[in-house]
Motif scaffolding. Structure first.
Motif, PDB file in Angstrom:
ATOM      1  N   UNK A   9       0.854  -1.194   0.000  1.00  0.00           N
ATOM      2  CA  UNK A   9       0.000   0.000   0.000  1.00  0.00           C
ATOM      3  C   UNK A   9       0.884   1.235   0.000  1.00  0.00           C
ATOM      4  N   UNK A  10       0.381   2.303  -0.598  1.00  0.00           N
ATOM      5  CA  UNK A  10       1.163   3.544  -0.677  1.00  0.00           C
ATOM      6  C   UNK A  10       0.226   4.739  -0.747  1.00  0.00           C
ATOM      7  N   UNK A  11       0.707   5.873  -0.246  1.00  0.00           N
ATOM      8  CA  UNK A  11      -0.054   7.120  -0.365  1.00  0.00           C
ATOM      9  C   UNK A  11       0.187   7.674  -1.768  1.00  0.00           C
ATOM     10  N   UNK A  12      -0.889   7.838  -2.535  1.00  0.00           N
ATOM     11  CA  UNK A  12      -0.765   8.358  -3.900  1.00  0.00           C
ATOM     12  C   UNK A  12      -2.120   8.847  -4.376  1.00  0.00           C
ATOM     13  N   UNK A  13      -2.110   9.887  -5.177  1.00  0.00           N
ATOM     14  CA  UNK A  13      -3.339  10.359  -5.806  1.00  0.00           C
ATOM     15  C   UNK A  13      -3.761   9.338  -6.860  1.00  0.00           C
ATOM     16  N   UNK A  14      -5.075   9.225  -7.082  1.00  0.00           N
ATOM     17  CA  UNK A  14      -5.565   8.276  -8.089  1.00  0.00           C
ATOM     18  C   UNK A  14      -4.864   8.501  -9.429  1.00  0.00           C
ATOM     19  N   UNK A  15      -4.761   9.751  -9.842  1.00  0.00           N
ATOM     20  CA  UNK A  15      -4.197  10.063 -11.164  1.00  0.00           C
ATOM     21  C   UNK A  15      -2.749   9.617 -11.307  1.00  0.00           C
ATOM     22  N   UNK A  16      -2.040   9.457 -10.186  1.00  0.00           N
ATOM     23  CA  UNK A  16      -0.632   9.043 -10.231  1.00  0.00           C
ATOM     24  C   UNK A  16      -0.455   7.532 -10.086  1.00  0.00           C
ATOM     25  N   UNK A  17      -1.552   6.808  -9.894  1.00  0.00           N
ATOM     26  CA  UNK A  17      -1.476   5.359  -9.696  1.00  0.00           C
ATOM     27  C   UNK A  17      -1.408   4.662 -11.049  1.00  0.00           C
TER      28      UNK A  17
END
Length: 398
Positions: A285-293
Motif C-alpha cells: 500500500x502507498x499514499x498516492x493520488x488516483x491520477x498518479x497510480x
C-alpha cells in the motif's frame, strides 16, 4: 439438537444470489433467497460452517417459532411455546431485538419485552429462576421479526454480526462493511488469481477481503460465535471445522494485490489493519493520488469505492472529477476491468465510459450501483480516432 435446523442468513441487499451460491457450496439444503437474505436448512455442523466460512452473510439465525398474530398476546404465546431451557442455561445473559416490515404493533420495543417475559416465564416454570438481560455483551441473542400478520422468533447463532471479522480496530469515516466488500469482489469475478488494485483503498477493506479469498482463509477464523453459548454446542465438531479450515488455507506468499489512497492517514490505518489481519508483508500500500497510480500488471481488476458527495458542492466537484477518472482509466488501464461501487448513480454517465454491467446494491439503506467497465485494449487510440461518441454510446438505466 434436531439434526435438521431451519436457518436464515440475512445479507446486504443485492448479494442474495452470491450468498445462496456460498450456502450451496457448503452443503445447505432448501435454499430460498428472499429480499435481504437466504433461508436454508441443515444440521448443527452446517450452521457452524456457515458462520465460519460465509463471506457475505450478516448473521446466521436459527428459526425456533413461526406463526400468525393479531395482538401482542399471540406473540407472547408463540414465545412461550419454545422450550428455552433446552437451548441455553439460565445462567446465560440474553438480549432481545425486534424488527419488522409493515408490523401492526404499537411498539417493536414492547414486542421485545413481551418475548423476554415469555422466555423468563418459561424458565420460571422449570423452577430455575430467570436469565438476566445484558444489552451490551449478551451470551444469547434472540431476534423477533414481524410482518403485517406473522411473527418469527430466531436464536442468533452468530453473536456479533459476521462482518466483524476480528481484525479491524480503526476505520475511516465510513468504512465499507466487510461482507459487502467481499460480495462486491465476488460479483466482480475476483477469485484470487487476478492482479487487483484499489486506488482509493481507505482503511483497506477490499484488500483484506481479497487476500482472504486468494489465500482461501475462513473469514470467521479469528473470532467467537453465539452458538458457543448454546447447551447443544459440540466443541469437538467445532474444533474439527476450524482445523479443516486452517489446513485448506494457501501458504502465505506475496499477493498481486495493491492499494493506494491520497490520504497518508488512511494508509496508516490500512497498514495497521493489514498487520492485524496477518497480511502486512503480502500486500503493498502507498499514499498516492488516483491520477498518479499505475497498473502493476498487464491485466487485472480495479475494485474500488470512490467517494460520493452528500453536500451539493461535493456533488459538483465529483461531477467534474468523474470524467478525469475515466480519462485516467483510458490512458493507463487498457486490458483491465474497473469495478466501481458508488452511491452516486450519476457515475455511470459522467465517467464517459460505457459500463458493461450496473448491479443494484445497498450499503445499509443507501441505494448504490456496482459499475463494471471493461477497458478494451487500444480504447485510448480508438477514442482519438472517433471522438467520445463510441465510448459514451451505452445509455443505461440512469
Amino acid at each position: 439438537m434436531d439434526s435438521r435446523l431451519s436457518l436464515f442468513a440475512p445479507c446486504p441487499r443485492g448479494l442474495e444470489q452470491i450468498l445462496a451460491d456460498e450456502l450451496l457450496s457448503l452443503g445447505a439444503g432448501d435454499i430460498a433467497p428472499t429480499d435481504g437474505g437466504v433461508a436454508f436448512a441443515g444440521d448443527a455442523r452446517l450452521m457452524m460452517a456457515v458462520n465460519l466460512h460465509s463471506r457475505t452473510a450478516s448473521r446466521v439465525l436459527l428459526r425456533l417459532a413461526h406463526g400468525g398474530y393479531h395482538a401482542d398476546q399471540d406473540i407472547y404465546r408463540l414465545a412461550m411455546g419454545v422450550d428455552w431451557p433446552r437451548w441455553f442455561d439460565v445462567s446465560r445473559t440474553i438480549k432481545l431485538k425486534a424488527d419488522g416490515i409493515a408490523a401492526r404493533v404499537k411498539s417493536l420495543d414492547y414486542i421485545g419485552l413481551t418475548v423476554k417475559d415469555a422466555i423468563c416465564d418459561r424458565f420460571r416454570q422449570t423452577h430455575q429462576g430467570r436469565p438476566s438481560v445484558d444489552t451490551r455483551h449478551p451470551d444469547v441473542r434472540v431476534n423477533v421479526f414481524l410482518t403485517a400478520d406473522e411473527a418469527t422468533i430466531y436464536l442468533d447463532t452468530s453473536g456479533e454480526p459476521l462482518f466483524k471479522r476480528g481484525w479491524r480496530e480503526e476505520t475511516g469515516e465510513a468504512p465499507l462493511r466487510e461482507n459487502l466488500a467481499a460480495g462486491i469482489l465476488m460479483l466482480a469475478g475476483y477469485d484470487g488469481s487476478q492482479p487487483l488494485l484499489d486506488p482509493m483503498c481507505g482503511s483497506g477493506t477490499f484488500l483484506v477481503e481479497a487476500a482472504d479469498i486468494a489465500l482461501n482463509r475462513a473469514p470467521g477464523r479469528a473470532r467467537g460465535f453465539g452458538f458457543e453459548a448454546l447447551s447443544s454446542f459440540d466443541s469437538a465438531a467445532w474444533e474439527k471445522l476450524q482445523l479443516d479450515a486452517r489446513k485448506a488455507e494457501q501458504p502465505a506468499a506475496s499477493l498481486a494485490i495493491r492499494g493506494s489512497d491520497r490520504s497518508q492517514a488512511m494508509i496508516s490505518i490500512a497498514r495497521a489493519n493489514l498487520e492485524r489481519a496477518g497480511l502486512a508483508d503480502l500486500i503493498e500500500v502507498a499514499a498516492a493520488d488516483v491520477a498518479d497510480t499505475r497498473p502493476h500488471a498487464e491485466h487485472g481488476l480495479i475494485v474500488s469505492n470512490p467517494p460520493y458527495g452528500v453536500r451539493l458542492e461535493e456533488q459538483d466537484q465529483l461531477a467534474a472529477w468523474y470524467p478525469e477518472l475515466g480519462d485516467w482509466l483510458k490512458a493507463h488501464f487498457a486490458g483491465w476491468t474497473a469495478c466501481l461501487f458508488s452511491g452516486d448513480l450519476r457515475l455511470g454517465k459522467l465517467i464517459h465510459l460505457a459500463p458493461k454491467r450496473r448491479t443494484p446494491l445497498f450499503n445499509g439503506s443507501l441505494q448504490c450501483r456496482l459499475f463494471v467497465i471493461n477497458m478494451v485494449e487500444g480504447s485510448a487510440r480508438k477514442q482519438k480516432d472517433t471522438g467520445d461518441n463510441e465510448i459514451e454510446s451505452e445509455d443505461g438505466e440512469q
